[in-house]
Structure formats: C-alpha cells, structure tokens
Design a protein around this motif. Structure first.
Motif, PDB file in Angstrom:
ATOM      1  N   LYS A 138       0.824  -1.207   0.000  1.00 57.96           N
ATOM      2  CA  LYS A 138       0.000   0.000   0.000  1.00 57.96           C
ATOM      3  C   LYS A 138       0.862   1.263   0.000  1.00 57.96           C
ATOM      4  O   LYS A 138       0.735   2.076  -0.911  1.00 57.96           O
ATOM      5  N   ARG A 168      -5.823  -1.536  -1.190  1.00 57.63           N
ATOM      6  CA  ARG A 168      -6.488  -1.049   0.024  1.00 57.63           C
ATOM      7  C   ARG A 168      -7.480  -2.082   0.548  1.00 57.63           C
ATOM      8  O   ARG A 168      -7.559  -2.340   1.744  1.00 57.63           O
ATOM      9  N   TYR A 169      -8.237  -2.684  -0.366  1.00 65.63           N
ATOM     10  CA  TYR A 169      -9.184  -3.728   0.052  1.00 65.63           C
ATOM     11  C   TYR A 169      -8.464  -4.955   0.590  1.00 65.63           C
ATOM     12  O   TYR A 169      -8.916  -5.593   1.535  1.00 65.63           O
ATOM     13  N   HIS A 170      -7.323  -5.281  -0.005  1.00 62.25           N
ATOM     14  CA  HIS A 170      -6.572  -6.448   0.459  1.00 62.25           C
ATOM     15  C   HIS A 170      -6.081  -6.230   1.890  1.00 62.25           C
ATOM     16  O   HIS A 170      -6.190  -7.103   2.736  1.00 62.25           O
ATOM     17  N   LEU A 171      -5.534  -5.029   2.125  1.00 58.55           N
ATOM     18  CA  LEU A 171      -4.988  -4.728   3.452  1.00 58.55           C
ATOM     19  C   LEU A 171      -6.088  -4.726   4.512  1.00 58.55           C
ATOM     20  O   LEU A 171      -5.896  -5.207   5.626  1.00 58.55           O
ATOM     21  N   LYS A 172      -7.230  -4.200   4.135  1.00 61.73           N
ATOM     22  CA  LYS A 172      -8.350  -4.175   5.072  1.00 61.73           C
ATOM     23  C   LYS A 172      -8.725  -5.609   5.459  1.00 61.73           C
ATOM     24  O   LYS A 172      -8.883  -5.926   6.633  1.00 61.73           O
ATOM     25  N   HIS A 173      -8.812  -6.439   4.462  1.00 61.69           N
ATOM     26  CA  HIS A 173      -9.182  -7.840   4.688  1.00 61.69           C
ATOM     27  C   HIS A 173      -8.148  -8.558   5.548  1.00 61.69           C
ATOM     28  O   HIS A 173      -8.484  -9.183   6.553  1.00 61.69           O
ATOM     29  N   SER A 175      -5.715  -7.349   7.509  1.00 62.14           N
ATOM     30  CA  SER A 175      -5.475  -6.818   8.849  1.00 62.14           C
ATOM     31  C   SER A 175      -6.627  -7.193   9.785  1.00 62.14           C
ATOM     32  O   SER A 175      -6.408  -7.516  10.947  1.00 62.14           O
ATOM     33  N   ILE A 234      -6.250  -9.414  13.352  1.00 61.91           N
ATOM     34  CA  ILE A 234      -6.815  -9.001  14.644  1.00 61.91           C
ATOM     35  C   ILE A 234      -7.754 -10.078  15.190  1.00 61.91           C
ATOM     36  O   ILE A 234      -7.676 -10.468  16.355  1.00 61.91           O
ATOM     37  N   THR A 266       1.939   0.459  10.608  1.00 60.61           N
ATOM     38  CA  THR A 266       0.759  -0.385  10.384  1.00 60.61           C
ATOM     39  C   THR A 266       0.856  -1.676  11.186  1.00 60.61           C
ATOM     40  O   THR A 266      -0.090  -2.082  11.863  1.00 60.61           O
ATOM     41  N   ALA A 295       0.385  -1.105  14.941  1.00 62.54           N
ATOM     42  CA  ALA A 295      -1.012  -0.809  15.289  1.00 62.54           C
ATOM     43  C   ALA A 295      -1.865  -2.078  15.268  1.00 62.54           C
ATOM     44  O   ALA A 295      -2.657  -2.327  16.180  1.00 62.54           O
ATOM     45  N   VAL A 296      -1.686  -2.879  14.239  1.00 59.08           N
ATOM     46  CA  VAL A 296      -2.499  -4.092  14.120  1.00 59.08           C
ATOM     47  C   VAL A 296      -2.087  -5.135  15.168  1.00 59.08           C
ATOM     48  O   VAL A 296      -2.936  -5.763  15.799  1.00 59.08           O
ATOM     49  N   GLU A 347      -3.685  -4.269  18.526  1.00 62.57           N
ATOM     50  CA  GLU A 347      -5.087  -4.705  18.583  1.00 62.57           C
ATOM     51  C   GLU A 347      -5.190  -6.219  18.685  1.00 62.57           C
ATOM     52  O   GLU A 347      -6.102  -6.747  19.307  1.00 62.57           O
ATOM     53  N   VAL A 379      -8.027   2.794   6.037  1.00 57.39           N
ATOM     54  CA  VAL A 379      -8.103   1.410   5.599  1.00 57.39           C
ATOM     55  C   VAL A 379      -8.246   0.498   6.810  1.00 57.39           C
ATOM     56  O   VAL A 379      -8.967  -0.477   6.812  1.00 57.39           O
ATOM     57  N   LEU A 380      -7.549   0.877   7.870  1.00 59.45           N
ATOM     58  CA  LEU A 380      -7.549   0.033   9.053  1.00 59.45           C
ATOM     59  C   LEU A 380      -8.676   0.407   9.999  1.00 59.45           C
ATOM     60  O   LEU A 380      -9.033   1.574  10.130  1.00 59.45           O
ATOM     61  N   PHE A 381      -9.199  -0.592  10.672  1.00 58.38           N
ATOM     62  CA  PHE A 381     -10.145  -0.425  11.770  1.00 58.38           C
ATOM     63  C   PHE A 381     -11.424   0.324  11.423  1.00 58.38           C
ATOM     64  O   PHE A 381     -12.043   0.934  12.278  1.00 58.38           O
ATOM     65  N   PHE A 414     -15.419  -9.691  -0.346  1.00 61.42           N
ATOM     66  CA  PHE A 414     -15.156 -10.233  -1.685  1.00 61.42           C
ATOM     67  C   PHE A 414     -16.313 -11.133  -2.099  1.00 61.42           C
ATOM     68  O   PHE A 414     -16.630 -12.093  -1.411  1.00 61.42           O
TER      69      PHE A 414
END
Lengths: 250, 161
Positions: A107, A133-138, A140, A144, A200, A203-204, A207, B112-114, B136
C-alpha cells in the motif's frame, strides 16, 4: 534498454505473480466459502497486476518476450520476487499473516509510485493501489480476529509471526537498481515505506495482542534470484503446461 | 461514413458478461471512440487489474461492430486515469438496483484500518439494517451483503475510488 527499470519491474511483477500463484492454491480449500472466494479474488487482482507490470517490463526489455513468456518461460534464478511471497500457505493464519505483511508493504509503496515520473509505472500504481487497500483491510482484520480470538488461534498466529517475520526485512532491501531509479525520480525510497509498514504492523499487532519476535534474524536473496527450496515446486506447478507443450495456446 | 455517435449506440448494446444488465457504456469501461479514415479507434479501461471479463468485452465489441459492417476496429486498453465507480452511469446505477445488485454507495473507507464496513441499503426492501458478509463476492467488483430486515442475501457493487 533501461536495464535497471527492467530489473525493478521484474521485482515488482514477480512479487505479485508468485503470491497470486500461491493464493490460487487455496481455490476449493478455504476454511469457509467466503474466504475461499476472498483469497482467490485477491489472487486474481495480483495476477492482473502482474500482467500489467510484466507487460510493461516486456516493452522495456524489447526482446520479443511478452508478459506470458516472462511469467512462464524463465528459470528459477531469473525470478526476482522476495522470499516472503514464495513461503508455503501453511494454515489459514500463516496465509493471512503473510498477506498482511505484504499488503502493509504494497500500500505505501503504490501510494508513492503514483508520483513516479514514469507515466506507465504511475498508472499501474494508481490502478493497483485501489485494489491493495481492500486487500490490506481484509488481511489486517483477520490478523486481529485471529490474534485476539481464542487461545488456540492466538498461539497459532503468534507462531506464524515467529516464522514469517524473518522474511520481511527483505521487502525493504535496496541496491543499485533502486538507487539509480530513485535518482531519476522514477521510484521511491523504501526507507519511508518501511516506516509506514512498521506503523501499520505495530497498530495491528497491538489490537491483535501479538508480540514481535525477540530476535531480528532475517533471510534475503530473492531480489538476486536466490530462492528458498519452495520456489522450484511453485514453478514446476505453474510452468507445467508451457514446459510440457512449448508455446501451447489456451 | 460512420459517425462516432453511431458507434456509441452500438456499444450500448454490448453487455458486461458478468453483470449482463449493464452495457459496457453504463459500466464506464469505454473511454473514447474516434474515427479516422474509416478506421475506428476505441479506448477501454479495466475495472479491476485482473478482471477476466475484459477479453470477452473486447471480443464482444468487435463482434457487435462487425455485425453492423464496422470491421476496421482498433481497441486499445489504457490504465490511466484509473477506473473508479464514479465512471458508472446514472442509468447503470438504476439498472443495477432493479437487477437486485446494490449500486456503489459514494463512500470509500477513509482509513483502511479499523473502519466499519459501508452501510449499504437492501436493493429489495431499502432497509438500511444490513450487514456485510464478505468484502469479496462473486466477482472482483462485488462484495457480499445480507439484509437483516427481509433476509435477502445480495451483491453490492463495491465503491472503488
């Protein structure tokens, strides 16, 4: 030919290609249907990105090897992907963590490459960033969920951290290829990317109640074409058709 | 002499193979049509890098034009400016909803996060009491949702910006 740009594009493209190939192994084996679909969707995005990147590499090389030839007809030591992306899928947590480490790297990298003076590289980065961005959201969110989940899921993904962290420093490896292109304003410094990656991951992990490993042992070699033993098996699988029936068309 | 408006009209009849209710024009993948000395140039752009429908769309465009005796066609794929869901036409958004696919909410996750998943109204009963099942879905461009009110499972054409 601009040799350094060609090398750089192979590094970028091979990371996408090999991780895309790895993820595709999950097809039909996901822990739940939604994840089966998610992992293969991400695989598809990565292979699509690899197609754009290797196509551009082929134009730069200008030797009549198109993106398919680059993907399917090179030898192992000519692939310049990092060792991280070729690591086996392991269990779902291993795959997710490998993906998270990679997405957290890709990213910020793509964000910076959109500023490249090279128009095609910047167009590829702009396109790929939206997907990443979608990949990272998924990835991360899953890190968690697994880290802060049950005792068992926590222990399992903590072990994945111990195993995979060793392959992450190579993502930020820089040599004369990078320095030459950085000077020309074509690519970004990986030092800034590393800073954002650290942020990143911290932070992850916070959590997810995950710990960084005590040691900072690391492996590298992929960027020079020196791979782990897993790479040969990936290529044997991936290149089977072209090796068995040279120049066959689908 | 063929006019480019005529070509645009024909392109309206070429449908997206994965969301057949949309034409390639509604979807916004056709960027430009120009004609020079009887030669038709069409510029298209992929929705997602790995969209497997791109090749089919290109073939379908050629086929449609050939049926109308337009045979000198050059199709070029460009990546920039990158496709976003803003390229989807108003008509396209309407058709999606009628078809049972929730059109993209004009909201992209800032962080993107949280962040919480986007609230997407149910295309059947318009309830906003819905939940995301998976980011997805059945194709690269869709996420999978379910309505908590009428229980309808549905696709969401996810926002890409």
């Amino acid at each position: 030919m601009q040799e350094t740009l060609f090398q750089y594009l192979l590094r970028l493209g091979d990371d996408s290609l090999i991780l895309g190939q790895r993820l595709s192994e999950w097809c039909g084996h996901g822990p739940i249907l939604e994840e089966d679909i998610a992992l293969t969707n991400i695989s598809l995005d990565l292979i699509g990105q690899a197609t754009s990147i290797l196509k551009y590499a082929s134009e730069i090389e200008n030797k009549g090897r198109d993106e398919d030839k680059l993907a399917f007809m090179r030898f192992e030591n000519e692939y310049l992907n990092t060792l991280l992306v070729e690591q086996p899928n392991g269990h779902f947590g291993d795959t997710i963590l490998r993906q998270f480490f990679f997405d957290a790297f890709r990213k910020p990298l793509y964000e910076r490459l959109t500023q490249s003076k090279d128009k095609q590289l910047s167009a590829i980065a702009e396109k790929s960033l939206k997907e990443t961005r979608y990949h990272l959201k998924h990835s991360s969110e899953w890190v968690i969920r697994l880290g802060d989940g049950t005792e068992e899921s926590h222990d399992k993904i903590q072990k994945s951290v111990e195993n995979l962290m060793r392959y992450t420093s190579e993502l930020f490896y820089e040599d004369k290829v990078d320095l030459d292109l950085q000077q020309k304003g074509l690519v970004c410094s990986l030092k800034d990317v590393k800073q954002e990656w650290d942020k990143t991951v911290r932070a992850v992990f916070h959590e997810a109640t995950l710990k960084f490993p005590d040691n900072n042992w690391s492996f590298d070699g992929g960027r020079q074409g020196r791979h782990s033993e897993h790479m040969g098996y990936i290529l044997a699988d991936m290149q089977y058709m072209q090796r068995a029936y040279p120049n066959m068309k689908w | 002499m063929v006019e480019s408006t005529y070509i645009w009209d024909l392109l309206e009849e070429v449908s997206d193979p994965e969301v057949p209710v949309l034409s390639v024009v509604d979807l916004g993948v056709v960027r430009e049509v120009s004609i020079q000395d009887e030669q038709v140039y069409i510029t298209i752009t992929p929705t997602y890098s790995g969209c497997p429908a791109m090749k089919t769309m290109e073939d379908d465009i050629r086929k449609k034009l050939a049926e109308h005796q337009v045979k000198k066609v050059i199709i070029e794929t460009v990546l920039s400016p990158a496709w976003t869901t803003d390229w989807l036409s108003e008509n396209g958004r309407y058709k999606l909803k009628e078809y049972g696919i929730a059109p993209p909410e004009n909201e992209v996750d800032k962080s993107v996060l949280f962040s919480e998943p986007t609230r997407v109204p149910c295309p059947k009963c318009d309830s906003t009491n819905t939940r995301m099942i998976s980011q997805f879905g059945s194709t690269a461009c869709k996420a999978h949702y379910q309505c908590n009110s009428c229980k309808e499972p549905y696709d969401y054409f996810k926002c890409l910006k």
